[in-house]
Motif scaffolding. Sequence first.
Motif, PDB file in Angstrom:
ATOM      1  N   ALA A 102      93.085  21.741  26.701  1.00  0.00           N
ATOM      2  CA  ALA A 102      93.597  22.462  27.873  1.00  0.00           C
ATOM      3  C   ALA A 102      92.639  22.367  29.061  1.00  0.00           C
ATOM      4  O   ALA A 102      93.051  22.153  30.208  1.00  0.00           O
ATOM      5  N   GLY A 117      97.739  26.721  31.757  1.00  0.00           N
ATOM      6  CA  GLY A 117      97.612  26.308  30.355  1.00  0.00           C
ATOM      7  C   GLY A 117      96.204  26.551  29.830  1.00  0.00           C
ATOM      8  O   GLY A 117      96.020  27.028  28.708  1.00  0.00           O
ATOM      9  N   ILE A 124      95.497  30.462  29.530  1.00  0.00           N
ATOM     10  CA  ILE A 124      96.202  31.061  28.388  1.00  0.00           C
ATOM     11  C   ILE A 124      95.595  30.550  27.073  1.00  0.00           C
ATOM     12  O   ILE A 124      95.475  31.299  26.100  1.00  0.00           O
ATOM     13  N   ALA A 125      95.180  29.284  27.057  1.00  0.00           N
ATOM     14  CA  ALA A 125      94.535  28.737  25.854  1.00  0.00           C
ATOM     15  C   ALA A 125      93.294  29.552  25.507  1.00  0.00           C
ATOM     16  O   ALA A 125      93.101  29.956  24.360  1.00  0.00           O
ATOM     17  N   LEU A 179      94.159  33.139  24.197  1.00  0.00           N
ATOM     18  CA  LEU A 179      94.658  33.149  22.820  1.00  0.00           C
ATOM     19  C   LEU A 179      93.556  32.780  21.839  1.00  0.00           C
ATOM     20  O   LEU A 179      93.436  33.357  20.760  1.00  0.00           O
ATOM     21  N   LEU A 198      98.267  28.878  17.764  1.00  0.00           N
ATOM     22  CA  LEU A 198      97.867  29.034  19.171  1.00  0.00           C
ATOM     23  C   LEU A 198      98.820  28.259  20.088  1.00  0.00           C
ATOM     24  O   LEU A 198      99.239  28.746  21.140  1.00  0.00           O
ATOM     25  N   THR A 199      99.163  27.046  19.670  1.00  0.00           N
ATOM     26  CA  THR A 199     100.067  26.206  20.468  1.00  0.00           C
ATOM     27  C   THR A 199     101.431  26.881  20.604  1.00  0.00           C
ATOM     28  O   THR A 199     102.018  26.924  21.691  1.00  0.00           O
ATOM     29  N   ARG A 216     101.241  29.878  22.877  1.00  0.00           N
ATOM     30  CA  ARG A 216     101.142  29.482  24.277  1.00  0.00           C
ATOM     31  C   ARG A 216     102.504  29.078  24.818  1.00  0.00           C
ATOM     32  O   ARG A 216     102.862  29.454  25.927  1.00  0.00           O
ATOM     33  N   SER A 217     103.263  28.354  24.004  1.00  0.00           N
ATOM     34  CA  SER A 217     104.544  27.922  24.558  1.00  0.00           C
ATOM     35  C   SER A 217     105.506  29.098  24.708  1.00  0.00           C
ATOM     36  O   SER A 217     106.384  29.079  25.565  1.00  0.00           O
ATOM     37  N   ILE A 242     104.559  31.859  25.879  1.00  0.00           N
ATOM     38  CA  ILE A 242     104.144  32.478  27.153  1.00  0.00           C
ATOM     39  C   ILE A 242     104.509  31.603  28.347  1.00  0.00           C
ATOM     40  O   ILE A 242     105.002  32.099  29.357  1.00  0.00           O
ATOM     41  N   VAL A 243     104.265  30.298  28.244  1.00  0.00           N
ATOM     42  CA  VAL A 243     104.420  29.455  29.435  1.00  0.00           C
ATOM     43  C   VAL A 243     105.743  28.683  29.487  1.00  0.00           C
ATOM     44  O   VAL A 243     105.888  27.781  30.304  1.00  0.00           O
TER      45      VAL A 243
END
Lengths: 242, 242
Positions: free
Chosen positions: A65, B68, B71-72, B75, B87-88, B91-92, B94-95
Amino acid sequence: MPISSIYNLYISSDKEYVRILTNILGFVPRNLSLYKLAFRHKSVGNHVKKGFKDSNERLEFLGDAILGAVIAELLFKKYPFKDEGFLTEMRSKIVNRNHLNQLSRKLGLGHLISYDNKSANRTIQQGSLLGDAFEALIGAIYLDKNYAASRKFITDRIVKPHIDIDTLEQTETNYKSKLIEWCQREGRDVTFELISEEGEGRARLFNIRVLVDSEEYGQGQDYTKKNAEKIAAERACEVLNI
Amino acid sequence: MPISSIYNLYISSDKEYVRILTNILGFVPRNLSLYKLAFRHKSVGNHVKKGFKDSNERLEFLGDAILGAVIAELLFKKYPFKDEGFLTEMRSKIVNRNHLNQLSRKLGLGHLISYDNKSANRTIQQGSLLGDAFEALIGAIYLDKNYAASRKFITDRIVKPHIDIDTLEQTETNYKSKLIEWCQREGRDVTFELISEEGEGRARLFNIRVLVDSEEYGQGQDYTKKNAEKIAAERACEVLNI
């Protein structure tokens, strides 16, 4: 130089390791455990908690990231009159797994990575080991220092010495030829197959898959057969780590 | 407060605009042209150079990357014992575009965006307008200030007040039901179709596509039919902006 750096560099029992890292990084690392973690492949991960092994995978997620953001800014500023499609494509030329593997090799990270060479699993065979460690290293730098230090490392130690952006800009990656060449070299059979076509005339959508030794490695969908094949081939190159 | 901020806030002819922005951002913006650009949809882009229109698309590319990364990190730190797959996925959640559209609406960005409402193009209809402007705003903040300021804005003004991460963690998005419900509501027909299956036994790979009113909106490939359908449905939800 902060006391912790002097300690790491001259006194610590890890001082040899610190010197190697300092050469790579351009600064003295503070929290060594982060870097050790960045170079620990999951095949030698420590069991920390039930169902959870500590390896470089989490740092890789973070580093990926941070790298994406730094490269985005660099391209945004370098190309003020190019649209986001161009920027996205340029970024993926820089941060694709194969290119990261190469960069990792150039930095000499291979010698630092610990992994279980008996468990010859797919990841190791395919060699994403190097690129993964590269991203994890960036995650480690971010946590050890901050965003600005990661940005400086990426710019000064990676992009300037090792990436020729203008040349990358010119190279249109021809995934189809790349895949075909690789298959010829490896003695494998490659076929592109039309799965379906929908719609009519200009709005006709082609769905194509690529088979290597009769096994499917990717699909592509587009309004021209050529592009659908290109997308399928790109996917296959990714999976096969070509 | 720096002189430029005092000028922007009290003297400039844009002072009303600056106050609205200051309320949203939590700080006084310096370079106003960046924010104006962030809210300029491509339907009203200015022709700067032949073949190049200046709109928020480039800033969106940059903002997407910065968001990205922030947020990475968030998390990564919130979940020390979760692997990168988790985690991935978080994140998705959220974004993803729909969630960003919602956040953009909550921040009240809709009133600031300029676009051509006569050119009822797909982007506007689908409402990604809001989420795009949201990402572009983050790009603008990054260029106007720095990474730390963008991180602070995202954490204090977006995540803390508007995102309930623990609830998001619990919600397994069931894209198949989501798609079916939407189609029922909109009076559209939805079908999942098996295109091909390869291999045998446990290694059998299913390839499924989803059709809405006989038009394909996505494909999914997995070792279970259920998962292949889920992937296809997720893709369709994305395309249809559900």
